[in-house]
Design an enzyme around this catalytic site. Structure first.
Site, PDB file in Angstrom:
ATOM      1  N   HIS A  60      -6.092  10.250   5.842  1.00  0.00           N
ATOM      2  CA  HIS A  60      -5.404   9.232   6.611  1.00  0.00           C
ATOM      3  C   HIS A  60      -5.262   9.682   8.061  1.00  0.00           C
ATOM      4  O   HIS A  60      -5.061  10.866   8.335  1.00  0.00           O
ATOM      5  CB  HIS A  60      -4.018   8.967   6.027  1.00  0.00           C
ATOM      6  CG  HIS A  60      -4.060   8.497   4.607  1.00  0.00           C
ATOM      7  ND1 HIS A  60      -3.684   9.290   3.548  1.00  0.00           N
ATOM      8  CD2 HIS A  60      -4.446   7.314   4.068  1.00  0.00           C
ATOM      9  CE1 HIS A  60      -3.818   8.611   2.418  1.00  0.00           C
ATOM     10  NE2 HIS A  60      -4.289   7.415   2.706  1.00  0.00           N
ATOM     11  N   THR A  91      -5.904   2.668  11.117  1.00  0.00           N
ATOM     12  CA  THR A  91      -5.946   3.353  12.407  1.00  0.00           C
ATOM     13  C   THR A  91      -6.922   2.697  13.373  1.00  0.00           C
ATOM     14  O   THR A  91      -6.614   2.535  14.570  1.00  0.00           O
ATOM     15  CB  THR A  91      -6.317   4.836  12.213  1.00  0.00           C
ATOM     16  OG1 THR A  91      -5.353   5.444  11.343  1.00  0.00           O
ATOM     17  CG2 THR A  91      -6.317   5.578  13.539  1.00  0.00           C
ATOM     18  N   ASP A 117       0.827  -1.208   0.000  1.00  0.00           N
ATOM     19  CA  ASP A 117       0.000   0.000   0.000  1.00  0.00           C
ATOM     20  C   ASP A 117       0.865   1.263   0.000  1.00  0.00           C
ATOM     21  O   ASP A 117       1.899   1.326   0.685  1.00  0.00           O
ATOM     22  CB  ASP A 117      -0.883  -0.026   1.249  1.00  0.00           C
ATOM     23  CG  ASP A 117      -1.972   1.007   1.235  1.00  0.00           C
ATOM     24  OD1 ASP A 117      -2.471   1.330   0.139  1.00  0.00           O
ATOM     25  OD2 ASP A 117      -2.349   1.480   2.329  1.00  0.00           O
ATOM     26  N   HIS A 118       0.449   2.251  -0.760  1.00  0.00           N
ATOM     27  CA  HIS A 118       1.142   3.542  -0.814  1.00  0.00           C
ATOM     28  C   HIS A 118       2.640   3.393  -1.045  1.00  0.00           C
ATOM     29  O   HIS A 118       3.464   3.944  -0.303  1.00  0.00           O
ATOM     30  CB  HIS A 118       0.885   4.354   0.459  1.00  0.00           C
ATOM     31  CG  HIS A 118      -0.483   4.940   0.512  1.00  0.00           C
ATOM     32  ND1 HIS A 118      -0.884   6.001  -0.274  1.00  0.00           N
ATOM     33  CD2 HIS A 118      -1.567   4.590   1.250  1.00  0.00           C
ATOM     34  CE1 HIS A 118      -2.149   6.286  -0.015  1.00  0.00           C
ATOM     35  NE2 HIS A 118      -2.585   5.447   0.892  1.00  0.00           N
ATOM     36  N   ASP A 167       1.846   5.265  -5.338  1.00  0.00           N
ATOM     37  CA  ASP A 167       1.220   6.534  -5.007  1.00  0.00           C
ATOM     38  C   ASP A 167       2.160   7.690  -5.302  1.00  0.00           C
ATOM     39  O   ASP A 167       3.039   8.019  -4.520  1.00  0.00           O
ATOM     40  CB  ASP A 167       0.828   6.551  -3.522  1.00  0.00           C
ATOM     41  CG  ASP A 167       0.138   7.849  -3.120  1.00  0.00           C
ATOM     42  OD1 ASP A 167      -0.156   8.663  -4.016  1.00  0.00           O
ATOM     43  OD2 ASP A 167      -0.102   8.041  -1.913  1.00  0.00           O
ATOM     44  N   ASN A 180      -9.735   1.008   2.707  1.00  0.00           N
ATOM     45  CA  ASN A 180      -8.506   0.827   3.475  1.00  0.00           C
ATOM     46  C   ASN A 180      -8.721   1.168   4.953  1.00  0.00           C
ATOM     47  O   ASN A 180      -9.256   2.230   5.276  1.00  0.00           O
ATOM     48  CB  ASN A 180      -7.401   1.727   2.922  1.00  0.00           C
ATOM     49  CG  ASN A 180      -6.827   1.222   1.620  1.00  0.00           C
ATOM     50  OD1 ASN A 180      -7.485   0.486   0.881  1.00  0.00           O
ATOM     51  ND2 ASN A 180      -5.604   1.604   1.330  1.00  0.00           N
ATOM     52  N   HIS A 222      -9.533   5.498   0.491  1.00  0.00           N
ATOM     53  CA  HIS A 222      -8.487   5.573   1.508  1.00  0.00           C
ATOM     54  C   HIS A 222      -8.965   6.454   2.652  1.00  0.00           C
ATOM     55  O   HIS A 222      -9.887   7.249   2.502  1.00  0.00           O
ATOM     56  CB  HIS A 222      -7.200   6.141   0.907  1.00  0.00           C
ATOM     57  CG  HIS A 222      -6.470   5.180   0.038  1.00  0.00           C
ATOM     58  ND1 HIS A 222      -5.206   4.711   0.325  1.00  0.00           N
ATOM     59  CD2 HIS A 222      -6.833   4.561  -1.113  1.00  0.00           C
ATOM     60  CE1 HIS A 222      -4.812   3.872  -0.621  1.00  0.00           C
ATOM     61  NE2 HIS A 222      -5.790   3.769  -1.505  1.00  0.00           N
ATOM     62  N   GLY A 223      -8.308   6.325   3.805  1.00  0.00           N
ATOM     63  CA  GLY A 223      -8.704   7.124   4.959  1.00  0.00           C
ATOM     64  C   GLY A 223     -10.030   6.674   5.534  1.00  0.00           C
ATOM     65  O   GLY A 223     -10.841   7.490   5.968  1.00  0.00           O
ATOM     66  N   GLU A 231      -3.448   6.223  -7.746  1.00  0.00           N
ATOM     67  CA  GLU A 231      -4.218   7.269  -7.072  1.00  0.00           C
ATOM     68  C   GLU A 231      -4.141   8.553  -7.880  1.00  0.00           C
ATOM     69  O   GLU A 231      -3.064   8.957  -8.327  1.00  0.00           O
ATOM     70  CB  GLU A 231      -3.697   7.523  -5.659  1.00  0.00           C
ATOM     71  CG  GLU A 231      -4.499   8.595  -4.909  1.00  0.00           C
ATOM     72  CD  GLU A 231      -4.099   8.731  -3.452  1.00  0.00           C
ATOM     73  OE1 GLU A 231      -4.124   9.871  -2.953  1.00  0.00           O
ATOM     74  OE2 GLU A 231      -3.772   7.710  -2.817  1.00  0.00           O
TER      75      GLU A 231
END
Length: 275
Positions: free
Chosen positions: A177, A230, A81-82, A103, A227, A205-206, A133
């Site tokens: 995020h 957290t 990811d990323h 990304d 995604n 995302h986030g 992205e």
């Protein structure tokens, strides 16, 4: 079983549900996520991100994640990811990741386009899928997700997919995020227009910290992958902090709390029972 995004996201898109990507930095989080997927009979995407590598080095965690994916009784995508650098993306492919997200969205748009196109070409030769992205998914700490001039437009999304050949596209519609300080303002109308313009599965995302209704609305309007990280950290931290007992008992309590968080998301996303 180890699969790619192309093996699970088209079905999610057609069935109006989403598959969760759960980033993991260690085998405790990995165990929690895989066991949740098997218990709920859900497809799952397990990942780590370049920004998380200081907490779980790629060469250390990759063998465990890939081994568990192959052993699992449900479809598991192992996703980088990323990915921010070409070298780290190549390392993930060589280690056996079945999917890559490159990304370059924070930099020059043309450079992002060219770099993503090159990553797609290489990853597809490995048999791996690629997520790109376009637009900028912000950071909750700085609140830059609230600047809608960085949101994805339908025209940009169509052009980006045609130019790069990505298998999935992360779009910026107001999420960020990290832990939200204020309630995010999601542009659902924009999302709906992007979905109408594209056949490519869309990614949110986030996701940690959104309300259940936020998730339902984004999935109903075209999101096929969400995604989460957290929320898992918060669940594990709270369980460990409040536990009184031995280290190993605390570890098991932490794993259970993370697993319960993953199960709740799978049910909410509608992917439970879809494996």
């Amino acid at each position: 079983m180890l699969v790619t995004l192309n093996d699970i996201l088209p079905d999610a898109q057609a069935g109006r549900y989403a598959v969760g990507l759960f980033n993991t930095t260690d085998t405790d989080m990995l165990e929690a996520a895989i066991s949740a997927a098997e218990e709920t009979r859900s497809p799952i995407i397990i990942g780590t991100a370049e920004i998380l590598l200081p907490y779980g080095e790629l060469s250390l965690i990759a063998p465990s994640v890939i081994s568990e994916a192959k052993r699992a009784s449900v479809p598991v995508v192992v996703h980088y990811d990323h990915g921010l650098t070409f070298d780290r993306c190549m390392e993930a492919l060589k280690l056996g990741f079945s999917s890559i997200m490159f990304d370059g969205s924070a930099g020059d748009a043309e450079e992002n386009l060219a770099a993503t196109r090159e990553i797609v070409k290489i990853a597809h030769s490995f048999g791996a899928s690629v997520e790109g992205e376009i637009g900028h998914v912000g950071n909750a700490d700085s609140g830059d997700n609230e600047s809608d001039d960085m949101y994805t437009s339908p025209e940009e999304a169509v052009s980006f997919v045609k130019s790069t050949g990505v298998d999935a596209l992360a779009v910026a519609i107001g999420t960020a995020h990290g832990a939200y300080k204020t309630k995010p303002r999601l542009d659902i109308e924009r999302l709906s227009k992007i979905r109408a313009a594209l056949d490519t599965p869309l990614v949110l995302h986030g996701g940690s910290g959104l309300s259940d209704d936020d998730f339902r609305n984004t999935i109903a309007n075209g999101i096929a992958k969400v995604n989460i990280f957290t929320d898992l950290c918060v669940a594990g931290y709270n369980a460990a902090k409040s536990f009184e007992g031995s280290y190993l008992e605390m570890r098991n309590a932490k794993v259970k709390a993370i697993k319960d968080s993953v199960i709740n998301k799978m049910i909410l996303f509608g992917c439970a029972g879809k494996a």
